[in-house]
Design an enzyme around this catalytic site. Sequence first.
Site, mmCIF file in Angstrom:
data_model
loop_
_atom_site.group_PDB
_atom_site.id
_atom_site.type_symbol
_atom_site.label_atom_id
_atom_site.label_comp_id
_atom_site.label_asym_id
_atom_site.label_seq_id
_atom_site.Cartn_x
_atom_site.Cartn_y
_atom_site.Cartn_z
ATOM 1 N N TRP A 7 -11.062 -3.781 2.222
ATOM 2 C CA TRP A 7 -10.658 -4.932 3.042
ATOM 3 C C TRP A 7 -9.177 -5.151 2.855
ATOM 4 C CZ3 TRP A 7 -8.440 -9.663 1.810
ATOM 5 C CH2 TRP A 7 -8.582 -10.711 2.735
ATOM 6 N N SER A 25 -12.384 -0.394 -3.209
ATOM 7 C CA SER A 25 -12.391 -1.853 -3.166
ATOM 8 C C SER A 25 -13.699 -2.372 -2.562
ATOM 9 C CB SER A 25 -11.163 -2.349 -2.396
ATOM 10 O OG SER A 25 -10.973 -3.733 -2.565
ATOM 11 N N MET A 26 -13.626 -3.030 -1.409
ATOM 12 C CA MET A 26 -14.832 -3.517 -0.754
ATOM 13 C C MET A 26 -15.819 -2.387 -0.480
ATOM 14 S SD MET A 26 -15.157 -5.554 2.865
ATOM 15 C CE MET A 26 -16.783 -6.099 3.405
ATOM 16 N N ASP A 29 -4.406 -4.247 -11.885
ATOM 17 C CA ASP A 29 -4.966 -4.664 -10.601
ATOM 18 C C ASP A 29 -5.182 -6.178 -10.600
ATOM 19 O OD1 ASP A 29 -6.488 -5.097 -8.291
ATOM 20 O OD2 ASP A 29 -7.603 -3.229 -8.511
ATOM 21 N N HIS A 89 -3.665 -2.426 -7.240
ATOM 22 C CA HIS A 89 -4.914 -2.201 -6.523
ATOM 23 C C HIS A 89 -4.895 -0.963 -5.618
ATOM 24 C CE1 HIS A 89 -8.788 -3.434 -4.995
ATOM 25 N NE2 HIS A 89 -8.341 -3.511 -3.754
#
Length: 293
Positions: A29, A96-97, A225, A254
């Site tokens: 995202w 991530s997502m 992160d 990140h």
Amino acid sequence: MPYAHAKDGTRLYYKDWGKGKPVVLLHGWPLTGDTFDDAALRLAENGFRAIIPDRRGFGRSDQPWDGYDYDTFSDDVAAILTEAGITEPVALVGFSMGGGEVARFLSRHGTQRVTKAVLISSVVPYMAQTDDNPDGVPQATFDEMTAGMKKDREHFFKGFFKDFYGVGALSSPVSEEVLMNSWRQTMMAGLRPTLAAAKAFATTDFRPDLKSFTVPTLVIHGTADKTVPIGATGRVVAKQVPGAQIIEYDGSAHGLFAIDKERLIDDLLTFLKGDRAEQGADQRSAIPMTQQA
């Protein structure tokens, strides 16, 4: 351009590059499948078939009102595999997502459909700070993000990507053009999908899904992160999934696909090319392997 159709009729865009063992690359995202262009190219050049979707609501996929939950997201991945004619087990890579889609696909669609799992800067197992998850992100942080997006989404994301990539006042690990391209991808999404998907990754508890990680698993996460703190996510997975390997990128933020692009691709290729039987032996040993830069 290839499109698959979800159960509810939503058109799901995906790239299909290369020939060989299939690898599905699931973006984070608020980006698109373009996140993985560099990695997908290298994978295709090394004998893999890279499948790179745009999540519903993002990129070139449709923007329906509903369906921004992880059961639907994982079903969308299954629909894409069907449309692409892939019947053999696949490797799943989630950034991530997208790590949540890896987890929910394993628990919802079965480990027999998956060869290996990779979680990069992933939200698994649980992002929210609660009494039993004290290292998570406070709800106030998510509330501030929502307010910022509703007030001025374009301005909010200019600031968001500075933390995302670890950009400081005097130095930046990525170019200005990388920041611009991330902002461009973000603006391809609708406001409704952007908000609804943020709620999904902020509130979905993947801890029950961890028991489904019975395939060889690799965790890659940056120690600096700020977007998805490693203490509540990557290190927890490494401790709780038997045999999981974790590679920590010391001092990295990140967006590892741009910050540490070549290293990340090399680590992916090393893991994906590894012998499955050998990886299975590592799984049974239940001893995590940690590497730090």
